[in-house]
Design a protein around this motif. Sequence first.
Motif, PDB file in Angstrom:
ATOM      1  N   ALA A 203      58.022 -50.025 -41.932  1.00  0.00           N
ATOM      2  CA  ALA A 203      57.539 -51.413 -41.950  1.00  0.00           C
ATOM      3  C   ALA A 203      56.020 -51.488 -41.952  1.00  0.00           C
ATOM      4  N   ALA A 204      55.359 -50.404 -41.558  1.00  0.00           N
ATOM      5  CA  ALA A 204      53.896 -50.385 -41.557  1.00  0.00           C
ATOM      6  C   ALA A 204      53.336 -50.080 -42.949  1.00  0.00           C
TER       7      ALA A 204
ATOM      8  N   ASP B 299      60.764 -56.600 -43.492  1.00  0.00           N
ATOM      9  CA  ASP B 299      60.012 -57.857 -43.368  1.00  0.00           C
ATOM     10  C   ASP B 299      60.190 -58.458 -41.974  1.00  0.00           C
TER      11      ASP B 299
ATOM     12  N   ARG C 279      58.124 -56.494 -39.487  1.00  0.00           N
ATOM     13  CA  ARG C 279      56.697 -56.841 -39.571  1.00  0.00           C
ATOM     14  C   ARG C 279      56.415 -58.153 -38.844  1.00  0.00           C
TER      15      ARG C 279
END
Length: 252
Positions: free
Chosen positions: A150-151, A184, A187
Amino acid sequence: MTDAQFQPVKSADRTLEILEVLADAPERIGLGHLARTLSIPKSSLHGILRTMVRRGWVETDDSGQLFGLGVRSLLVGASYVDRDDAVTRAQPLLDWLNAQVGETTHLGRLDGSDVVYLAKRESSHPLRMYSAIGRRLPAHATALGKALLAARDDGEVADLLPARLPTLTLNTIGDRDDLLAELDRIRAVGYAIDREENSEGIRCFAVSLRTSRPPVDAVSVSAPTLRLDTRTEQRIIDVLVQANERLLSPRT
């Protein structure tokens, strides 16, 4: 030199391939199986294995027909973890996480499409998840891996992951679009959850560590679903959200 121009030394390449196959195997492997897996002639493979056995990198049974990793492999792997600065810095954080929640805590690192366990603290409860330092799992099937994926942007994620996403349980996300939607969500909230996607009966919560850009390491807390309720899960998440502040603070 580009990857296309690189030409590996065949004997060194074969030796490393042998170590990688033996490391992934749940038990000792026969010479024939190794030869077929690596597409190496038995005569050549046998000579390499004899050298590796003599040097302690590989061990064999009394029959001389089954092969597994030797103690030298363990010593080198342990040296890697002992000398890694990020692992050293994260040890107090793992102690703190474990003390706060009493559940199994891990430090993991993204390695290609997988995540590798580098350090752990055991749960204080008899019922706990199985894990081992050096264990490798598909990143998309773990909270540690999803926190690190997610990074990265969707293009980087696509480049990292295999064409087909392996599934470890019925809950593992095997569809790329579903995975991107999950990333998503991660995040947006700042943490990842493994909802029995790696092991049935185990939920895991993780955050990436902001010690590099993009981050390559993450910490997690894992617990059997039998011990989890909404309040307990929120407590674990709250503690994990504090992880980066504690890691980057002089207090730790």
